[in-house]
Design a protein around this motif. Structure first.
Motif, PDB file in Angstrom:
ATOM      1  N   SER A 107      12.712 -23.044   1.862  1.00 60.23           N
ATOM      2  CA  SER A 107      11.307 -23.052   2.287  1.00 60.23           C
ATOM      3  C   SER A 107      11.122 -23.628   3.689  1.00 60.23           C
ATOM      4  O   SER A 107      10.010 -23.710   4.186  1.00 60.23           O
ATOM      5  CB  SER A 107      10.465 -23.845   1.288  1.00 60.23           C
ATOM      6  N   GLY A 108      12.226 -24.070   4.318  1.00 61.13           N
ATOM      7  CA  GLY A 108      12.146 -24.588   5.674  1.00 61.13           C
ATOM      8  C   GLY A 108      12.076 -26.100   5.777  1.00 61.13           C
ATOM      9  O   GLY A 108      12.004 -26.645   6.868  1.00 61.13           O
ATOM     10  N   ASP A 109      12.092 -26.779   4.635  1.00 60.45           N
ATOM     11  CA  ASP A 109      12.092 -28.236   4.653  1.00 60.45           C
ATOM     12  C   ASP A 109      13.485 -28.754   4.963  1.00 60.45           C
ATOM     13  O   ASP A 109      14.478 -28.044   4.821  1.00 60.45           O
ATOM     14  CB  ASP A 109      11.642 -28.802   3.302  1.00 60.45           C
ATOM     15  N   ILE A 110      13.548 -30.006   5.385  1.00 65.14           N
ATOM     16  CA  ILE A 110      14.825 -30.659   5.659  1.00 65.14           C
ATOM     17  C   ILE A 110      14.889 -31.903   4.789  1.00 65.14           C
ATOM     18  O   ILE A 110      13.958 -32.695   4.742  1.00 65.14           O
ATOM     19  CB  ILE A 110      14.948 -31.046   7.145  1.00 65.14           C
ATOM     20  N   VAL A 111      16.012 -32.068   4.091  1.00 66.28           N
ATOM     21  CA  VAL A 111      16.202 -33.204   3.197  1.00 66.28           C
ATOM     22  C   VAL A 111      17.438 -33.970   3.654  1.00 66.28           C
ATOM     23  O   VAL A 111      18.471 -33.376   3.951  1.00 66.28           O
ATOM     24  CB  VAL A 111      16.411 -32.729   1.735  1.00 66.28           C
ATOM     25  N   ALA A 112      17.315 -35.284   3.715  1.00 67.80           N
ATOM     26  CA  ALA A 112      18.454 -36.134   4.062  1.00 67.80           C
ATOM     27  C   ALA A 112      18.933 -36.821   2.793  1.00 67.80           C
ATOM     28  O   ALA A 112      18.163 -37.504   2.126  1.00 67.80           O
ATOM     29  CB  ALA A 112      18.063 -37.170   5.099  1.00 67.80           C
TER      30      ALA A 112
END
Length: 70
Positions: free
Chosen positions: A8-13
């Motif tokens: 969906s275009g999110d970034i997760v660390a």
């Protein structure tokens, strides 16, 4: 730390507990000096919540292991 890009275009660390503590400490120093930095405030809130959840799970696991051994 691993950076994950979601479809969906999110970034997760994703990070180890030690890394989260370092980031929490850095944000605790940065956020009060920059009160208008909404991103820093949100990140600090989220990292503190994640750290508290990690601690709760560790305590629950320790209690479960103690009761299983008796």
């Amino acid at each position: 730390m691993q950076i994950i890009y979601t479809p969906s275009g999110d970034i997760v660390a994703a990070m180890k507990a030690q890394e989260a503590v370092v980031i929490e400490t850095a944000l605790m120093c940065f956020a009060p000096e920059n009160p208008y930095c909404e991103l820093a405030a949100r990140m600090l809130r989220d990292i503190v919540a994640a750290n508290e959840q990690f601690k709760r799970r560790a305590e629950e696991d320790a209690e479960a292991a103690a009761s299983a051994s008796t």
